[in-house]
Design an enzyme around this catalytic site. Structure first.
Site, PDB file in Angstrom:
ATOM      1  N   GLU A 197       0.826  -1.215   0.000  1.00 55.54           N
ATOM      2  CA  GLU A 197       0.000   0.000   0.000  1.00 55.54           C
ATOM      3  C   GLU A 197       0.860   1.264   0.000  1.00 55.54           C
ATOM      4  O   GLU A 197       1.835   1.370   0.733  1.00 55.54           O
ATOM      5  CB  GLU A 197      -0.925   0.017   1.223  1.00 55.54           C
ATOM      6  CG  GLU A 197      -1.920  -1.148   1.261  1.00 55.54           C
ATOM      7  CD  GLU A 197      -2.913  -1.141   0.096  1.00 55.54           C
ATOM      8  OE1 GLU A 197      -3.042  -0.112  -0.600  1.00 55.54           O
ATOM      9  OE2 GLU A 197      -3.550  -2.188  -0.122  1.00 55.54           O
ATOM     10  N   CYS A 211      -7.982  -1.814   7.730  1.00 60.21           N
ATOM     11  CA  CYS A 211      -6.579  -1.807   7.301  1.00 60.21           C
ATOM     12  C   CYS A 211      -6.119  -0.385   7.009  1.00 60.21           C
ATOM     13  O   CYS A 211      -5.053   0.035   7.453  1.00 60.21           O
ATOM     14  CB  CYS A 211      -6.395  -2.724   6.085  1.00 60.21           C
ATOM     15  SG  CYS A 211      -6.665  -4.454   6.521  1.00 60.21           S
ATOM     16  N   HIS A 227      -1.208  -5.836   1.834  1.00 62.95           N
ATOM     17  CA  HIS A 227      -2.412  -6.663   1.737  1.00 62.95           C
ATOM     18  C   HIS A 227      -2.069  -8.001   1.064  1.00 62.95           C
ATOM     19  O   HIS A 227      -1.350  -8.025   0.061  1.00 62.95           O
ATOM     20  CB  HIS A 227      -3.493  -5.950   0.910  1.00 62.95           C
ATOM     21  CG  HIS A 227      -4.490  -5.213   1.747  1.00 62.95           C
ATOM     22  ND1 HIS A 227      -4.725  -3.866   1.617  1.00 62.95           N
ATOM     23  CD2 HIS A 227      -5.338  -5.654   2.727  1.00 62.95           C
ATOM     24  CE1 HIS A 227      -5.666  -3.507   2.491  1.00 62.95           C
ATOM     25  NE2 HIS A 227      -6.053  -4.559   3.172  1.00 62.95           N
TER      26      HIS A 227
HETATM   27  N1  PCA Z   1      -8.472  -6.935   6.156  1.00 65.57           N
HETATM   28  C1  PCA Z   1      -9.445  -5.886   6.342  1.00 65.57           C
HETATM   29  C2  PCA Z   1      -9.517  -5.675   7.834  1.00 65.57           C
HETATM   30  C3  PCA Z   1      -8.747  -6.783   8.442  1.00 65.57           C
HETATM   31  C4  PCA Z   1      -8.092  -7.474   7.335  1.00 65.57           C
HETATM   32  O1  PCA Z   1      -7.295  -8.430   7.439  1.00 65.57           O
HETATM   33  C5  PCA Z   1      -9.157  -4.618   5.538  1.00 65.57           C
HETATM   34  O2  PCA Z   1      -8.618  -4.733   4.417  1.00 65.57           O
HETATM   35  O3  PCA Z   1      -9.484  -3.517   5.968  1.00 65.57           O
END
Ligand code: PCA
Length: 205
Positions: A79, A146, A170
């Site tokens: 990200e 996140c 992610h």
């Molecule tokens: N993914 C979610 C919240 C927790 C996770 O593992 C997100 O992308 O916000």
């Protein structure tokens, strides 16, 4: 170099969150040349950042790598930015694990609109690709937990002139999570684990 890696508990009715297993296993196995500390964060707007900051103050890491599941993405995504928005309306989400469902809210009322990750994004992506792992930079971490966590840690480091690096990765679903929804892309746990190790090694100066 001391690294804090975090994952999340399951959410949205899913039984597992691979990121929690990834970070806990990594702490157990360790990475040569690094001190690894792991923590699993709650999928709760009001608690995720607080829990992370408590852990940061306990460990005093040189870098914080937060990891979350992006169900539906096909590659490891690094990200670029956390934005000052909490919104569950646009993501088809039912709310966080305590039922909080913010819509079009700011995380910090008078905070900056966005804050950039301080991880070496391009190097991480290139190192992952060199290992044969699908990876790319992502320009949005969403508006759920996140993003909230990424924005929260970057804002804390900004305000406190903290020198540690911080960012968010992610990870896709693991195949076991897509059995009943075979159109959803997935990546094996083993590949994801190799990706996390590669990301840590990318930080070596
Ligand atoms: N993914 C979610 C919240 C927790 C996770 O593992 C997100 O992308 O916000």
């Amino acid at each position: 170099m001391k690294i804090l890696v975090t994952g999340f508990e399951p959410f949205g009715g899913m039984k597992v969150n691979p990121t929690s297993m990834l970070v806990e296993n990594l702490q157990e196995e360790g990475v040569d040349g690094f001190e690894i500390y792991a923590s699993t964060l709650p999928v709760v707007y009001d608690q995720c950042v607080e829990t992370l900051l408590t852990k940061i103050n306990e460990v005093n890491p040189d870098a914080v790598i937060c990891c979350g599941l992006a169900f539906g993405r096909s590659s490891v995504t690094v990200e670029r930015i956390g934005i000052n928005v909490k919104d569950t309306a646009g993501e088809g989400l039912k709310g966080d694990n305590q039922g909080d469902k913010p819509v079009d809210e700011r995380i910090i009322t008078d905070g900056p609109d966005g804050l950039f990750s301080t991880l070496p994004l391009r190097k991480i992506v290139n190192d992952l690709l060199a290992e044969g792992i699908p990876a790319q930079i992502s320009n949005t971490a969403g508006t759920y937990i996140c993003n909230n966590t990424l924005y929260g840690v970057l804002n804390y480091f900004r305000i406190n002139h903290h020198q540690a690096l911080a960012g968010f990765i992610h990870f896709p679903a693991i195949p076991e999570m897509t059995v009943e929804r075979p159109q959803i892309p997935s990546m094996s746990y083993e590949t994801q684990y190799k990706a996390l190790k590669t990301i840590i090694k990318s930080l070596k100066i």
